[in-house]
Design an enzyme around this catalytic site. Structure first.
Site, mmCIF file in Angstrom:
data_model
loop_
_atom_site.group_PDB
_atom_site.id
_atom_site.type_symbol
_atom_site.label_atom_id
_atom_site.label_comp_id
_atom_site.label_asym_id
_atom_site.label_seq_id
_atom_site.Cartn_x
_atom_site.Cartn_y
_atom_site.Cartn_z
ATOM 1 N N GLU A 1 -59.926 24.159 -123.871
ATOM 2 C CA GLU A 1 -61.203 24.266 -123.177
ATOM 3 C C GLU A 1 -62.273 23.534 -123.983
ATOM 4 O OE1 GLU A 1 -64.171 27.975 -122.335
ATOM 5 O OE2 GLU A 1 -62.167 28.118 -121.477
ATOM 6 N N SER B 1 -64.051 30.357 -126.876
ATOM 7 C CA SER B 1 -62.656 30.329 -126.418
ATOM 8 C C SER B 1 -62.115 28.905 -126.533
ATOM 9 C CB SER B 1 -62.565 30.795 -124.958
ATOM 10 O OG SER B 1 -62.953 32.134 -124.835
ATOM 11 N N ARG C 1 -63.535 25.546 -115.153
ATOM 12 C CA ARG C 1 -63.906 24.897 -116.423
ATOM 13 C C ARG C 1 -63.913 23.368 -116.339
ATOM 14 N NH1 ARG C 1 -64.884 29.312 -116.288
ATOM 15 N NH2 ARG C 1 -64.448 30.999 -117.756
#
Length: 307
Positions: free
Chosen positions: A297, A227, A177
């Site tokens: 995130e 998310s 990520r």
């Protein structure tokens, strides 16, 4: 507020009046439906226009923000000063053999569908990722065991000075990520993906299965940023939040999803401040209960009200 007629005239000279919006509501351009106004919201049509806009921002010392399609992003209630650039008009997808070239503004989900149509395998994991190609590279997007670094061959970017660069996937430091795109100030213009020949029915079966999993488990009926947290080593963020009895926890119109604890949804006209406060509350509670730090995130940008 950076909002003068002189800047507007320069921007429409680079692109056109239809591509430059003043005081544009950013909640209309984010999946969370949150955010204040952009002084200038610009949607260029060519790589050259992107370069010229970057150079203008440098020359006139204007704040400059790159906005993808707003799927993994929270814009604060005070909005964003200066120029907000969106590459939604650069969305072409072309293919040659086992290679697909997609412009930054294309949705990565559409690239995966194009791969299916061409009987190319490797991008099945992206069939449920709502972000743009540029955003997917920015954060090395991934799902269900696959990620962008697995299939990316090269990219064309504009740097902070407005120069056009061609970089290999290895140049981007793609990790879980993350990439070096934000720290280098790159603007992704296009990506080249290297895939493999496959069988249409096999590829479609995988994509159908992943789509079913996504639609059955994720709260797609409400606005959200997807998310919220990265997966902590050895844990699952959603499970930690669930075990902290936080499902259904609400601050204003923002709620920890009852369907998937890893999601925070805009259930009832939440403000960005409420949404962000709920993120902080979840982080604090999980840390106190399990000693695990949840790292975001989702990216938070912009200014608070009154700044």
């Amino acid at each position: 507020m950076v909002n003068d007629h002189h800047t507007y005239e320069k921007l429409i000279a680079i692109t056109s009046a239809k591509n430059v919006m003043v005081d544009e509501h950013l909640k209309d351009h984010t999946y969370t439906r949150l955010g204040g106004k952009a002084d200038f919201y610009v949607t260029p049509e060519t790589y050259e226009q992107v370069q010229e806009i970057v150079k203008l921002a440098n020359e006139d010392n204007l704040p400059f923000t790159m906005l993808g399609n707003g799927s993994n992003l929270i814009v604060k209630d005070g909005g964003i000063r200066g120029i907000v650039l969106n590459l939604q008009q650069l969305a072409a997808i072309t293919s040659d053999g086992t290679t697909i070239v997609a412009q930054s503004g294309a949705r990565i989900i559409d690239v995966s569908r194009d791969a299916l149509a061409k009987k190319l395998t490797g991008l099945e994991f992206a069939c449920g990722i709502p972000g743009s190609v540029g955003g997917a590279l920015f954060m090395n997007a991934g799902a269900y065991g696959g990620e962008i670094k697995d299939v990316l061959e090269s990219t064309i970017v504009v740097d902070r000075e407005g120069n056009l660069l061609t970089l290999s996937a290895n140049d981007l430091d793609l990790e879980y990520r993350s990439s070096n795109i934000p720290e280098n100030g790159y603007i992704v213009l296009e990506a080249t993906f290297s895939l493999k020949d496959g069988e249409y029915d096999d590829i479609k079966a995988i994509m159908d299965d992943l789509t079913f999993k996504r639609e059955s488990k994720q709260p797609l009926e409400y606005p959200s940023c997807g998310s919220v947290f990265k997966r902590p080593p050895g844990y699952f963020a959603g499970k930690l939040i669930q075990d902290s009895d936080l499902q259904g926890k609400q601050i204003g119109g923002a709620q920890v999803s009852l369907k998937h604890a890893g999601f925070i949804v805009n259930k009832d006209h939440a403000s960005a401040e409420q949404y962000i406060n709920l993120i902080h509350f979840v982080q604090k509670t999980v840390k106190e209960k399990f000693g695990v730090s949840l790292e975001r995130e989702v990216k938070i940008i912009g200014e608070d009200m009154g700044e």
